[in-house]
Design a protein around this motif. Structure first.
Motif, PDB file in Angstrom:
ATOM      1  N   TYR A 166     -30.666   1.483 -18.373  1.00 22.58           N
ATOM      2  CA  TYR A 166     -29.777   0.483 -17.777  1.00 22.58           C
ATOM      3  C   TYR A 166     -28.720   0.039 -18.781  1.00 22.58           C
ATOM      4  N   PHE A 167     -29.139  -0.160 -20.026  1.00 21.45           N
ATOM      5  CA  PHE A 167     -28.188  -0.559 -21.063  1.00 21.45           C
ATOM      6  C   PHE A 167     -27.120   0.509 -21.253  1.00 21.45           C
ATOM      7  N   LEU A 168     -27.515   1.767 -21.283  1.00 18.12           N
ATOM      8  CA  LEU A 168     -26.558   2.866 -21.466  1.00 18.12           C
ATOM      9  C   LEU A 168     -25.570   2.924 -20.297  1.00 18.12           C
ATOM     10  N   VAL A 169     -26.093   2.762 -19.077  1.00 15.55           N
ATOM     11  CA  VAL A 169     -25.233   2.830 -17.892  1.00 15.55           C
ATOM     12  C   VAL A 169     -24.215   1.692 -17.909  1.00 15.55           C
ATOM     13  N   VAL A 170     -24.669   0.473 -18.198  1.00 14.01           N
ATOM     14  CA  VAL A 170     -23.765  -0.682 -18.238  1.00 14.01           C
ATOM     15  C   VAL A 170     -22.723  -0.505 -19.334  1.00 14.01           C
ATOM     16  N   LEU A 171     -23.152  -0.036 -20.508  1.00 10.72           N
ATOM     17  CA  LEU A 171     -22.248   0.144 -21.639  1.00 10.72           C
ATOM     18  C   LEU A 171     -21.182   1.188 -21.331  1.00 10.72           C
ATOM     19  N   LEU A 172     -21.591   2.333 -20.769  1.00 12.97           N
ATOM     20  CA  LEU A 172     -20.663   3.433 -20.517  1.00 12.97           C
ATOM     21  C   LEU A 172     -19.763   3.196 -19.310  1.00 12.97           C
ATOM     22  N   SER A 173     -20.225   2.366 -18.380  1.00 14.05           N
ATOM     23  CA  SER A 173     -19.410   2.096 -17.196  1.00 14.05           C
ATOM     24  C   SER A 173     -18.525   0.872 -17.365  1.00 14.05           C
ATOM     25  N   SER A 174     -18.605   0.237 -18.535  1.00 15.71           N
ATOM     26  CA  SER A 174     -17.802  -0.959 -18.800  1.00 15.71           C
ATOM     27  C   SER A 174     -16.338  -0.580 -18.974  1.00 15.71           C
ATOM     28  N   THR A 175     -15.469  -1.496 -18.581  1.00 15.74           N
ATOM     29  CA  THR A 175     -14.034  -1.270 -18.736  1.00 15.74           C
ATOM     30  C   THR A 175     -13.561  -1.564 -20.156  1.00 15.74           C
ATOM     31  N   PHE A 176     -14.442  -2.162 -20.980  1.00 16.81           N
ATOM     32  CA  PHE A 176     -14.086  -2.463 -22.361  1.00 16.81           C
ATOM     33  C   PHE A 176     -14.525  -1.320 -23.276  1.00 16.81           C
ATOM     34  N   ILE A 177     -13.843  -1.175 -24.364  1.00 18.97           N
ATOM     35  CA  ILE A 177     -14.186  -0.148 -25.337  1.00 18.97           C
ATOM     36  C   ILE A 177     -14.935  -0.817 -26.488  1.00 18.97           C
ATOM     37  N   PHE A 178     -16.169  -0.383 -26.722  1.00 13.25           N
ATOM     38  CA  PHE A 178     -16.986  -0.971 -27.774  1.00 13.25           C
ATOM     39  C   PHE A 178     -17.023  -0.042 -28.988  1.00 13.25           C
ATOM     40  N   SER A 179     -17.024  -0.639 -30.151  1.00 18.64           N
ATOM     41  CA  SER A 179     -17.248   0.146 -31.359  1.00 18.64           C
ATOM     42  C   SER A 179     -18.738   0.428 -31.460  1.00 18.64           C
ATOM     43  N   PRO A 180     -19.141   1.468 -32.228  1.00 20.24           N
ATOM     44  CA  PRO A 180     -20.582   1.749 -32.375  1.00 20.24           C
ATOM     45  C   PRO A 180     -21.376   0.538 -32.853  1.00 20.24           C
ATOM     46  N   LEU A 181     -20.766  -0.236 -33.779  1.00 15.26           N
ATOM     47  CA  LEU A 181     -21.472  -1.408 -34.307  1.00 15.26           C
ATOM     48  C   LEU A 181     -21.663  -2.464 -33.222  1.00 15.26           C
ATOM     49  N   GLU A 182     -20.634  -2.668 -32.389  1.00 11.14           N
ATOM     50  CA  GLU A 182     -20.745  -3.617 -31.288  1.00 11.14           C
ATOM     51  C   GLU A 182     -21.779  -3.160 -30.270  1.00 11.14           C
ATOM     52  N   GLY A 183     -21.821  -1.853 -30.023  1.00 16.37           N
ATOM     53  CA  GLY A 183     -22.798  -1.306 -29.086  1.00 16.37           C
ATOM     54  C   GLY A 183     -24.222  -1.535 -29.556  1.00 16.37           C
TER      55      GLY A 183
END
Length: 490
Positions: A166-183
């Motif tokens: 679920y975390f991966l799906v939410v992260l990858l489908s987000s409209t924001f771009i996260f850095s690896p550290l933020e992820g």
């Protein structure tokens, strides 16, 4: 308006009624998930029913409610003692295994199928977890007996790997771009809040029911359900993983004692079944068979790769230093069933990405069907082929305190229920003080009753009496009811 509500209630109730009858086919080895989905597809826009429905947002909302109940039901029926020896390996499968599966499926989808990187990553994340409902049901319906260690790790993985997926799906489908550290930071926060939320709400529930006596047994079941959804929603509000919180809540309550626990478990089990049936039928109505056919050309290769390459590799790597042997790892790989969870996650992607993600939804749905038909249908034969099946343990009576049996005044009698007691609950019988129904044998299985337990014809009650003088009275109560003189005296 009222007439239309009646029509929809007739349709919904009829579908559930037919689905319950169809569930008998699971004894033949046919995955129950397929039956429910097939029923939904028959009722859908391209089926006999002609129900035109393509609301991914509503489907996702309803699915969240169903998944919370399914996860909680599986967790609260888990014996914590069984999972303690394998918890490390189970967590490895639920986290490392999910990441590996997601990565391998993403690479294959992009380089060999030609899907864009964005969709490939989402596809890998959506298909990365095994399905708790499918796994729990397949073990129950097939009456599959394998070693406790193997079964426990499979069930624990299926119940605990949804949060990572679920975390991966939410992260990858987000409209924001996260850095690896933020992820990484988001992941740690999400899991930590989820774990803390599940633990705190379980403690709150146990404290409350131990201090407050509710007037009606049914209120304990209502309180349990409300705590379940309060745990999920509050955890999500603080950006925690609600699914993890619900699963931990269930595990904590499974090893705790509280009033009317057995009645609450039975209620939750029944509600969970209703949610599963409704969820699978709803997802079946949502799909368009014509689009499913178009997605099959790519879906079949992804399904084959997932089942025969990605899943086994992730299992063997995750369990590389475990005590599981080759055959056990092979079976754990084969038991990585896909079910409602990937389809629900695909609904979430469709909600966030819109029409561009509909093709991804169709591929996921097709892969789930292939997984259920190949792995679900052959799970028991595979266990036999690998030599992992065991003879079922003989049914035994629950242990009775030896101190009680030292005293000559105590007697244990067995009464077969018929006539008066049929349909009565234990409390209504008003048994003499010191008389206890130790256990009931029903349909070949023993269970411990409580005051609200309804007695059924042919039940075999094992009763502990304080003294032999009560034996005749107890027998009379079960046969014709409590005598008038005893009733008058209270």
């Amino acid at each position: 308006m009222l007439q239309s509500i009646d029509v929809w209630l007739i349709i919904a109730a009829s579908l559930v009624f037919v689905a319950v009858l169809f569930s008998k086919a699971s004894k033949l080895g046919l995955p129950i998930l397929i039956l429910f989905i097939a029923l939904g597809m028959i009722a859908g826009s391209e089926g006999i029913g002609g129900i035109d429905f393509e609301n991914y947002e509503l489907s996702y909302t309803i699915s969240i409610v169903a998944l919370c109940l399914i996860l909680f039901s599986g967790a609260i029926e888990t014996n914590v003692k069984d999972i303690k020896p394998i918890i490390g390996r189970g967590l490895s499968l639920a986290n490392v295994g999910v990441l590996l599966t997601a990565g391998l499926v993403s690479l294959f989808s992009h380089y060999f199928i030609g899907i864009t990187w964005e969709k490939s990553l989402l596809l890998g994340a959506v298909l990365s977890s095994t399905d708790a409902a499918a796994v729990f049901n397949i073990f129950k319906s097939l009456n599959l007996h394998i070693s406790k260690k193997v079964k426990s790790v499979i069930e624990f993985e299926s119940g605990s790997n949804d949060p990572m997926a679920y975390f991966l799906v939410v992260l990858l489908s987000s409209t924001f771009i996260f850095s690896p550290l933020e992820g990484v930071g988001q992941f740690v926060w999400s899991m930590a809040i989820g774990a803390v939320g599940g633990y705190l709400f379980s403690k709150m529930f146990i404290f409350f029911v131990s201090k407050v006596t509710l007037g009606f047994p049914g209120l304990y079941m209502t309180l349990t359900i409300s705590t379940l959804f309060l745990t999920y929603s509050v955890t999500n509000y603080f950006n925690g993983n609600g699914f993890l919180a619900v699963y931990i809540l269930g595990l904590m309550l499974s090893s705790s004692r509280f009033p009317h626990k057995r009645a609450s478990l039975n209620f939750i089990d029944g509600t969970s079944w209703l949610m599963q049936i409704g969820l699978f039928i709803l997802l079946g109505v949502l799909v368009f068979p014509s689009r499913l056919y178009m997605a099959s050309s790519k879906g079949i290769f992804i399904a084959i790769f997932l089942i025969f390459v990605a899943r086994p590799l992730s299992v063997f790597i995750s369990l590389a230093f475990s005590s599981f042997n080759f055959k056990e790892k092979l079976f754990i790989s084969w038991a990585g069933l896909k079910g409602a969870v990937p389809i629900v996650f695909a609904c979430l992607v469709a909600v966030k990405k819109g029409q561009a993600a509909y093709f991804l939804f169709d591929i996921v749905f097709f892969v789930v069907l292939v997984s259920a038909l190949t792995q679900g249908w052959t799970l028991k034969p595979m266990a036999k082929f690998l030599g992992l099946t065991e003879s079922p343990l003989p049914e035994t009576l629950p242990e009775i305190d030896d101190v009680s049996l030292i005293r000559d005044s105590y007697k244990i009698v067995t009464i077969h229920i018929n006539h008066y007691a049929v349909g009565k609950n234990v409390f209504e019988l008003r048994l003499p003080s010191g008389t206890l129904i130790v256990c009931i044998k029903r349909a070949g299985k023993y269970f411990t009753p409580h005051g609200a337990t309804i007695l059924e014809e042919l039940d075999e009650c094992h009763i502990l009496c304080l003294n032999s003088d009560d034996l005749e009275l107890v027998n009379r109560i079960f046969t014709v009811g409590i005598p008038e003189n005893k009733l008058a005296n209270g």
